[in-house]
Design a protein around this motif. Structure first.
Motif, short mmCIF file in Angstrom:
data_model
loop_
_atom_site.label_atom_id
_atom_site.label_comp_id
_atom_site.label_asym_id
_atom_site.label_seq_id
_atom_site.Cartn_x
_atom_site.Cartn_y
_atom_site.Cartn_z
N LEU A 80 49.45 39.40 42.55
CA LEU A 80 48.47 39.33 43.63
C LEU A 80 47.21 38.59 43.16
O LEU A 80 46.74 38.80 42.04
N PRO A 81 46.64 37.74 44.01
CA PRO A 81 45.43 37.00 43.64
C PRO A 81 44.18 37.86 43.82
O PRO A 81 43.43 37.71 44.79
N LEU A 82 43.94 38.75 42.87
CA LEU A 82 42.88 39.73 43.04
C LEU A 82 41.51 39.10 43.20
O LEU A 82 40.64 39.65 43.89
N ARG A 83 41.28 37.95 42.59
CA ARG A 83 39.96 37.32 42.68
C ARG A 83 39.69 36.71 44.05
O ARG A 83 38.54 36.47 44.41
N SER A 84 40.73 36.43 44.82
CA SER A 84 40.51 35.81 46.13
C SER A 84 40.66 36.77 47.29
O SER A 84 40.41 36.40 48.44
N LEU A 85 41.06 38.01 47.01
CA LEU A 85 41.20 39.01 48.07
C LEU A 85 39.87 39.72 48.32
O LEU A 85 39.00 39.77 47.45
#
Length: 202
Positions: free
Chosen positions: A124-129
């Motif tokens: 999961l792209p945690l920095r963009s969520l």
């Protein structure tokens, strides 16, 4: 696993990125080297589930199977319908679950009620969520993982943790850069602790 489609459909990945760039978080599928680096942190033996979050086109899924994780233990969670259709075709023997990682307990209960979780592997792209979504996902990981079990997350950020909330309830086990990926990435392995502790990248 015989008969699976091994090639990642780059066109599908790009289409999904254009539809929801923040949710996909990358313009190119993860490399086999990155996927292998994530799968290598998993013990293929065990009686609990191995849960993959954000499987995309299935590069990490294939690496987990190649690592020796049995299809029966694997639960692959993906929210994008196009990816879900592709994954079900590519991995007919694996439980591919369409759902939201922020509601992971409910998603897993519908598939494997009461079975403990031995590992979570997250692309999961945690920095963009959004921050609230990230917090909900990590709360689910803390709730579901047994103490000592790993949360494996990759990030394109070459320094620091991918989300500040990872410092709560996890301790750092390993931090490895994968240069043979576009762009270069890191595989961070954390272990669930019984009481919240501070995880520091040193």
């Amino acid at each position: 696993m015989a008969g699976v489609i091994r090639a990642a459909p780059t066109g599908l990945f790009l289409r999904e990125f254009l539809k929801a760039p923040a949710g996909v978080g990358a313009v190119w599928p993860s490399s086999e080297r990155l996927a292998q680096g994530m799968a290598a942190r998993i013990d293929p033996q065990g009686d609990g589930l191995v849960v993959e979050l954000g499987a995309g086109t299935g590069v990490v899924t294939q690496a987990l199977l190649d690592q020796g994780v049995s299809a029966e233990r694997l639960r692959v969670v993906e929210c994008a319908p196009a990816f879900v259709r592709h994954l079900r075709q590519r991995f007919p023997g694996v439980a591919i679950l369409q759902g939201d990682a922020a509601q992971l307990s409910d998603v897993l209960d519908a598939s494997a009620p009461g079975i403990p979780v031995d590992a979570i592997v997250s692309s999961l792209p945690l920095r963009s969520l959004e921050a609230g979504v990230v917090s909900a996902v990590l709360d689910q990981c803390r709730t579901l993982l047994r103490p000592g079990c790993p949360l494996i997350q990759f990030t394109y950020a070459l320094r620091g943790l991918p989300a500040a909330e990872l410092s709560d309830g996890f301790e750092l086990r390993s931090d490895r850069s994968i240069w043979a990926n576009l762009p270069p990435a890191r595989v961070i392995t954390l272990a669930r602790v019984s009481e919240p502790e501070s995880a520091q990248i040193g």
